[in-house]
Design a protein around this motif. Structure first.
Motif, short mmCIF file in Angstrom:
data_model
loop_
_atom_site.label_atom_id
_atom_site.label_comp_id
_atom_site.label_asym_id
_atom_site.label_seq_id
_atom_site.Cartn_x
_atom_site.Cartn_y
_atom_site.Cartn_z
N MET A 48 -9.31 -48.77 -88.37
CA MET A 48 -9.47 -48.25 -89.70
C MET A 48 -8.15 -48.43 -90.43
O MET A 48 -7.09 -48.27 -89.86
CB MET A 48 -9.85 -46.78 -89.64
CG MET A 48 -10.06 -46.23 -91.02
SD MET A 48 -10.55 -44.51 -91.16
CE MET A 48 -11.18 -44.07 -89.61
N VAL A 49 -8.28 -48.73 -91.72
CA VAL A 49 -7.11 -48.99 -92.55
C VAL A 49 -7.26 -48.19 -93.85
O VAL A 49 -8.36 -48.03 -94.35
CB VAL A 49 -7.02 -50.49 -92.90
CG1 VAL A 49 -5.86 -50.77 -93.83
CG2 VAL A 49 -6.90 -51.32 -91.64
N ALA A 50 -6.15 -47.69 -94.38
CA ALA A 50 -6.15 -47.04 -95.69
C ALA A 50 -5.33 -47.88 -96.66
O ALA A 50 -4.30 -48.45 -96.28
CB ALA A 50 -5.56 -45.64 -95.57
N TRP A 51 -5.81 -47.96 -97.90
CA TRP A 51 -5.15 -48.79 -98.92
C TRP A 51 -5.16 -48.03 -100.23
O TRP A 51 -6.23 -47.60 -100.69
CB TRP A 51 -5.92 -50.10 -99.06
CG TRP A 51 -5.19 -51.24 -99.69
CD1 TRP A 51 -4.12 -51.90 -99.18
CD2 TRP A 51 -5.50 -51.89 -100.92
NE1 TRP A 51 -3.75 -52.92 -100.02
CE2 TRP A 51 -4.59 -52.93 -101.10
CE3 TRP A 51 -6.48 -51.69 -101.88
CZ2 TRP A 51 -4.61 -53.77 -102.20
CZ3 TRP A 51 -6.50 -52.53 -102.98
CH2 TRP A 51 -5.57 -53.56 -103.14
N SER A 52 -4.00 -47.82 -100.84
CA SER A 52 -3.92 -47.17 -102.14
C SER A 52 -3.91 -48.24 -103.21
O SER A 52 -2.98 -49.04 -103.29
CB SER A 52 -2.66 -46.31 -102.23
OG SER A 52 -2.62 -45.67 -103.49
N ALA A 53 -4.96 -48.27 -104.02
CA ALA A 53 -5.14 -49.38 -104.96
C ALA A 53 -4.38 -49.19 -106.26
O ALA A 53 -3.90 -50.15 -106.84
CB ALA A 53 -6.62 -49.53 -105.27
N ASN A 54 -4.28 -47.94 -106.75
CA ASN A 54 -3.72 -47.69 -108.07
C ASN A 54 -4.39 -48.57 -109.12
O ASN A 54 -3.74 -49.21 -109.94
CB ASN A 54 -2.20 -47.86 -108.07
CG ASN A 54 -1.57 -47.28 -109.32
OD1 ASN A 54 -2.18 -46.46 -110.00
ND2 ASN A 54 -0.37 -47.70 -109.63
N GLY A 55 -5.71 -48.65 -109.04
CA GLY A 55 -6.51 -49.44 -109.99
C GLY A 55 -7.03 -50.71 -109.35
O GLY A 55 -6.24 -51.60 -109.04
N LEU A 56 -8.33 -50.78 -109.13
CA LEU A 56 -8.91 -51.96 -108.47
C LEU A 56 -9.33 -53.07 -109.41
O LEU A 56 -9.52 -54.19 -108.98
CB LEU A 56 -10.15 -51.55 -107.65
CG LEU A 56 -9.89 -51.19 -106.21
CD1 LEU A 56 -11.18 -50.88 -105.49
CD2 LEU A 56 -9.14 -52.28 -105.47
N LYS A 57 -9.48 -52.79 -110.68
CA LYS A 57 -9.97 -53.83 -111.59
C LYS A 57 -9.09 -55.07 -111.55
O LYS A 57 -9.59 -56.18 -111.53
CB LYS A 57 -10.10 -53.30 -113.00
CG LYS A 57 -11.25 -52.34 -113.14
CD LYS A 57 -11.45 -51.90 -114.56
CE LYS A 57 -12.61 -50.94 -114.62
NZ LYS A 57 -12.90 -50.51 -115.97
N GLU A 58 -7.79 -54.88 -111.51
CA GLU A 58 -6.85 -56.01 -111.49
C GLU A 58 -6.58 -56.49 -110.07
O GLU A 58 -6.07 -57.59 -109.87
CB GLU A 58 -5.52 -55.63 -112.15
CG GLU A 58 -5.64 -55.18 -113.58
CD GLU A 58 -6.06 -53.72 -113.71
OE1 GLU A 58 -5.83 -52.93 -112.79
OE2 GLU A 58 -6.63 -53.37 -114.76
N LYS A 59 -6.89 -55.67 -109.07
CA LYS A 59 -6.53 -55.98 -107.68
C LYS A 59 -7.74 -56.21 -106.79
O LYS A 59 -7.61 -56.24 -105.58
CB LYS A 59 -5.68 -54.85 -107.11
CG LYS A 59 -4.40 -54.61 -107.87
CD LYS A 59 -3.71 -53.38 -107.37
CE LYS A 59 -2.51 -53.08 -108.27
NZ LYS A 59 -2.04 -51.74 -108.06
N ARG A 60 -8.90 -56.32 -107.38
CA ARG A 60 -10.13 -56.46 -106.59
C ARG A 60 -10.08 -57.65 -105.64
O ARG A 60 -10.38 -57.54 -104.47
CB ARG A 60 -11.32 -56.59 -107.53
CG ARG A 60 -12.64 -56.55 -106.86
CD ARG A 60 -13.76 -56.66 -107.87
NE ARG A 60 -13.43 -55.94 -109.09
CZ ARG A 60 -14.24 -55.13 -109.72
NH1 ARG A 60 -15.45 -54.95 -109.28
NH2 ARG A 60 -13.87 -54.50 -110.81
N ALA A 61 -9.66 -58.81 -106.12
CA ALA A 61 -9.59 -60.01 -105.27
C ALA A 61 -8.58 -59.83 -104.15
O ALA A 61 -8.81 -60.25 -103.02
CB ALA A 61 -9.24 -61.23 -106.11
N GLU A 62 -7.47 -59.17 -104.45
CA GLU A 62 -6.44 -58.90 -103.42
C GLU A 62 -7.00 -58.00 -102.33
O GLU A 62 -6.80 -58.24 -101.14
CB GLU A 62 -5.23 -58.24 -104.08
CG GLU A 62 -4.11 -57.92 -103.14
CD GLU A 62 -2.95 -57.21 -103.84
OE1 GLU A 62 -2.14 -56.60 -103.12
OE2 GLU A 62 -2.87 -57.24 -105.08
N LEU A 63 -7.73 -56.94 -102.72
CA LEU A 63 -8.33 -56.04 -101.73
C LEU A 63 -9.36 -56.77 -100.88
O LEU A 63 -9.34 -56.65 -99.65
CB LEU A 63 -9.00 -54.84 -102.41
CG LEU A 63 -9.81 -53.94 -101.47
CD1 LEU A 63 -8.90 -53.25 -100.47
CD2 LEU A 63 -10.63 -52.95 -102.26
#
Length: 117
Positions: free
Chosen positions: A1-16
């Motif tokens: 299991m991994v946790a990731w803090s996005a601080n906004g996914l709209k700009e980082k969706r592809a990265e996630l």
């Protein structure tokens, strides 16, 4: 299991998505999605469960893993998605990403809605 803090996914969706696919993790918890109900978040071979109330949290679980989304009635101060996953040899486990917005405070009573203390 991994946790990731996005601080906004709209700009980082592809990265996630690339991070999840490269890592091939069974589950990934994501905080601070900032997604709204109409926003899409699809990840190949994963089922994504989300809470899009204010800040937003999500959990992506590989589709082959047996799990259920569990509601949390009465929740107001925390951002939470709760799933129960069946683990062979251990029985069911509850897993949930939780986000407490700093402006709303953190109240232990809110945790009692989904964690017996």
């Amino acid at each position: 299991m991994v946790a990731w803090s996005a601080n906004g996914l709209k700009e980082k969706r592809a990265e996630l998505v690339q991070f999840i696919l490269d890592l091939d993790a069974d589950m990934v918890m994501v905080g601070e999605t900032w997604l709204r109900p109409g926003d899409r978040l699809c990840i190949t071979n994963y089922k994504v469960h989300r809470s899009d109330r204010l800040i937003g949290v999500a959990i992506a679980i590989k589709k082959h893993l047996r799990h259920n989304l569990l509601p949390i009635p009465g929740l107001q101060l925390l951002e939470v998605v709760r799933v129960q996953i069946k683990v062979r040899g251990f029985g069911p486990m509850n897993i949930f990403p939780v986000y407490a917005p700093p402006t709303r405070g953190f109240v232990v009573e809110s945790l009692q809605l989904f964690i017996p203390l």
